[in-house]
Write a protein that holds these residues in place. Structure first.
Motif, PDB file in Angstrom:
ATOM      1  N   HIS A 213      53.259  41.815 -87.972  1.00 49.37           N
ATOM      2  CA  HIS A 213      53.211  40.792 -86.915  1.00 49.37           C
ATOM      3  C   HIS A 213      52.250  39.652 -87.284  1.00 49.37           C
ATOM      4  O   HIS A 213      52.483  38.499 -86.939  1.00 49.37           O
ATOM      5  N   LEU A 214      51.184  39.993 -87.985  1.00 51.53           N
ATOM      6  CA  LEU A 214      50.236  38.938 -88.387  1.00 51.53           C
ATOM      7  C   LEU A 214      50.927  37.940 -89.320  1.00 51.53           C
ATOM      8  O   LEU A 214      50.706  36.730 -89.230  1.00 51.53           O
ATOM      9  N   ILE A 215      51.782  38.474 -90.175  1.00 56.06           N
ATOM     10  CA  ILE A 215      52.549  37.577 -91.063  1.00 56.06           C
ATOM     11  C   ILE A 215      53.524  36.745 -90.230  1.00 56.06           C
ATOM     12  O   ILE A 215      53.666  35.537 -90.420  1.00 56.06           O
ATOM     13  N   ASP A 216      54.181  37.410 -89.266  1.00 55.34           N
ATOM     14  CA  ASP A 216      55.095  36.681 -88.366  1.00 55.34           C
ATOM     15  C   ASP A 216      54.362  35.527 -87.665  1.00 55.34           C
ATOM     16  O   ASP A 216      54.891  34.432 -87.524  1.00 55.34           O
ATOM     17  N   ILE A 217      53.133  35.802 -87.239  1.00 52.14           N
ATOM     18  CA  ILE A 217      52.365  34.758 -86.531  1.00 52.14           C
ATOM     19  C   ILE A 217      52.077  33.586 -87.487  1.00 52.14           C
ATOM     20  O   ILE A 217      52.185  32.418 -87.107  1.00 52.14           O
ATOM     21  N   SER A 218      51.767  33.926 -88.741  1.00 47.47           N
ATOM     22  CA  SER A 218      51.571  32.852 -89.736  1.00 47.47           C
ATOM     23  C   SER A 218      52.829  32.008 -89.874  1.00 47.47           C
ATOM     24  O   SER A 218      52.770  30.831 -90.202  1.00 47.47           O
ATOM     25  N   ASN A 219      53.977  32.654 -89.634  1.00 50.62           N
ATOM     26  CA  ASN A 219      55.249  31.936 -89.724  1.00 50.62           C
ATOM     27  C   ASN A 219      55.683  31.356 -88.383  1.00 50.62           C
ATOM     28  O   ASN A 219      56.882  31.211 -88.108  1.00 50.62           O
ATOM     29  N   ASN A 220      54.688  31.132 -87.536  1.00 54.87           N
ATOM     30  CA  ASN A 220      54.882  30.439 -86.268  1.00 54.87           C
ATOM     31  C   ASN A 220      55.620  31.233 -85.178  1.00 54.87           C
ATOM     32  O   ASN A 220      56.096  30.664 -84.208  1.00 54.87           O
ATOM     33  N   LYS A 221      55.715  32.557 -85.319  1.00 55.42           N
ATOM     34  CA  LYS A 221      56.228  33.367 -84.200  1.00 55.42           C
ATOM     35  C   LYS A 221      55.028  33.734 -83.329  1.00 55.42           C
ATOM     36  O   LYS A 221      53.902  33.778 -83.801  1.00 55.42           O
ATOM     37  N   ARG A 222      55.298  33.980 -82.036  1.00 52.68           N
ATOM     38  CA  ARG A 222      54.189  34.223 -81.116  1.00 52.68           C
ATOM     39  C   ARG A 222      54.454  35.401 -80.176  1.00 52.68           C
ATOM     40  O   ARG A 222      55.580  35.843 -80.035  1.00 52.68           O
ATOM     41  N   ASP A 223      53.373  35.822 -79.539  1.00 50.37           N
ATOM     42  CA  ASP A 223      53.407  36.772 -78.417  1.00 50.37           C
ATOM     43  C   ASP A 223      53.892  38.176 -78.788  1.00 50.37           C
ATOM     44  O   ASP A 223      54.835  38.696 -78.191  1.00 50.37           O
ATOM     45  N   PHE A 224      53.223  38.784 -79.737  1.00 53.41           N
ATOM     46  CA  PHE A 224      53.487  40.202 -80.053  1.00 53.41           C
ATOM     47  C   PHE A 224      52.483  41.049 -79.296  1.00 53.41           C
ATOM     48  O   PHE A 224      51.359  40.605 -79.039  1.00 53.41           O
ATOM     49  N   ARG A 225      52.868  42.255 -78.942  1.00 52.90           N
ATOM     50  CA  ARG A 225      51.886  43.117 -78.279  1.00 52.90           C
ATOM     51  C   ARG A 225      52.260  44.596 -78.381  1.00 52.90           C
ATOM     52  O   ARG A 225      53.428  44.933 -78.521  1.00 52.90           O
ATOM     53  N   PHE A 226      51.240  45.429 -78.331  1.00 50.54           N
ATOM     54  CA  PHE A 226      51.457  46.882 -78.256  1.00 50.54           C
ATOM     55  C   PHE A 226      51.254  47.321 -76.829  1.00 50.54           C
ATOM     56  O   PHE A 226      50.465  46.750 -76.109  1.00 50.54           O
TER      57      PHE A 226
END
Ligand code: SAM
Length: 471
Positions: A458-471
């Motif tokens: 998810h951290l990589i996804d966030i670098s790629n401008n995706k947002r709002d992940f959560r456990f």
């Protein structure tokens, strides 16, 4: 008669019981054997009763006081880890019909500029807050059924949640408005608020009535029983607080814990948070008039004891306190702080300084970026997480997470992912460097391997401008 299960204010916050408690505490404050046994009991993380806690508060033996601080620090580390959740207050309206003598919003104050934000103005405020990086707000309003009816509050919450500016979003709105009806609490619940916060101000009924001479807030029972109505209305995350400085702190401390015990006894779940505001200078208000002010040392002891006595309750500290005081009490158990706050109506979008609509002076005036960097320099992870209530982990379900020690597999990765969002979207270069380093180090502190790997992804996804992940 004292009865924690009663729904009557004067029975669950019972004056005689508090006086007896304070007497018991005075008689036992030098009973070091008892103090040691209480500290031992507290180590088991089952909390302490208001009587037991009051003995520790009264105890002045330096060695034992140091042990209280050490234990608070240990509980904070073991339970909450090194995350600090960030929020900001948003003042909607300072129209108020009450006469609270410590608050500049009181009806008779003719010097203050009265203001109520329109929905367009709220949008501007929210965009300004999103542009700083905030994800969690506490909305504040005076009590005024004509200017600030519940419909206005509900509409404002809807507006706040609806605004999506760039990568920004407000994902949790906590509400700090005057005591209201079960029906209105139900509406707030339906509007998907996070925590309902209401400060008791003082648990001492006689003082309460003098400090609130006019307006609906004068009614001590209605105010004190508000959390029961909120819970009846379906809100199971409620936040307590005392305004320290109004009454004797030992009285307030016992009352606060009795209130927590009452909620646990009746609803099976204690308060989600406890706030510890101290009275501040404000327009028309001189805090020195209130002669129960407490020193920084006593304040720190109160924070440490709250951490020890209600280990599952979050503790909130606002920008009423200076950087130095915040630094001290964060170590002792505070789990949530505000940053870059404005206490004026419209203060974020337009500065709000020229119109004197602010509620009180803010001591910590740093920007959010500065506060975030400062936390990391001190070894804390600033967290913009709002996952729990969005995943339905409120009330006793949140407590279960705490008690099962799953925080490290849940809140910890959520903190890292929301920090990463902040770094990507809002941080200065300096903060970014600190943050990337911190995330790298802290990934190792996620015990569950699957969670750790997913968090990395998810951290990589966030670098790629995706947002709002959560456990
Ligand atoms: N009007 C609402 C009510 O009646 O509970 C709550 C909103 S009020 C804006 C939030 C809190 O600010 C109050 O509950 C009070 O404890 C605190 N407050 C008021 N005057 C203050 C002062 N001079 N210094 C510090 N805190 C203050």
């Amino acid at each position: 008669m004292y009865n924690p299960k009663s729904l009557k204010a004067e029975e669950f916050i019972n004056h005689e019981e508090i006086l007896d408690t304070l007497k018991y505490a005075d008689e036992n404050k030098d009973n070091l054997e008892l103090v040691d046994s209480l500290l031992k009991k507290a180590e088991e993380l089952k909390g302490l009763t208001h009587r037991e806690a009051s003995v520790l508060l009264a105890c002045e033996d330096q060695e034992r006081v140091q042990k209280m601080y050490d234990l608070a620090e240990k509980i904070k580390k073991d339970f909450y880890g090194n995350r600090i959740v960030m929020f900001a207050p948003l003042y909607l309206s300072n129209y108020c019909v009450n006469g609270c003598v410590y608050c500049p919003y009181h009806l008779k104050n003719k010097h203050i500029c009265r203001k109520k934000l329109t929905q367009e103005e709220i949008e501007r405020e929210v965009i300004a807050l999103q542009d700083m990086g905030h994800k969690r707000l506490a909305i504040e309003a005076g009590e005024d059924p004509v200017n600030n009816p519940i419909e206005y509050i509900l509409e404002s919450i809807k507006t706040i949640y609806s605004i999506k500016h760039k990568n920004g979003a407000i994902r949790r709105v906590n509400v700090n408005i005057a005591a209201t009806t079960v029906e209105n609490y139900r509406k707030l619940k339906e509007a998907e608020i996070g925590t309902y916060i209401l400060f008791q101000e003082t648990y001492h009924k006689e003082s309460y009535e003098k400090l609130h001479p006019t307006g609906p807030k004068h009614n001590y029972a209605y105010h004190t029983e508000a959390m029961d109505r909120a819970m009846e209305g379906g809100i199971d995350d409620v936040g307590l607080g005392v305004l320290f400085g109004l009454e004797l702190y030992r009285y307030e401390f016992a009352g606060l814990l009795m209130h927590a015990e009452h909620l646990e006894a009746v609803h099976g779940v204690g308060p989600h948070t406890i706030s510890v505001p101290r009275i501040k200078r404000a327009e028309d208000i001189d805090p020195d008039v209130f002669d129960n002010g407490i020193s920084d040392e006593t304040f720190a002891k109160i924070c440490a004891l709250i951490r020890i006595c209600v280990p599952y309750t979050g503790m909130i500290i606002s920008t009423r306190e200076s950087k130095e005081v915040r630094e001290k009490v964060i170590r002792l158990g505070v789990s949530q702080i505000s940053g870059a706050s404005r206490t004026s109506v419209g203060g974020y979008a337009d500065g709000g300084e020229e119109e004197n609509s602010q509620q009180f002076d803010v001591s910590d005036q740093r920007t959010l970026d500065e506060v975030v960097a400062w936390l990391m320099e001190n070894g804390y992870i600033p967290s913009f997480c709002t996952a729990c209530y969005r995943e339905g982990r409120t009330g006793d379900r949140f407590m279960a997470l705490c008690k099962n020690r799953q925080i490290q597999n849940c809140c910890h990765p959520n903190a890292l992912m929301t920090l990463k969002e902040f770094l990507m979207d809002y941080a200065s270069q300096h903060t970014k460097e600190l943050g990337e380093k911190m995330i790298e180090q802290e990934l190792d502190n996620i015990p569950n391997e699957k969670v750790r790997e997913l968090c990395k992804k998810h951290l990589i996804d966030i670098s790629n401008n995706k947002r709002d992940f959560r456990f």
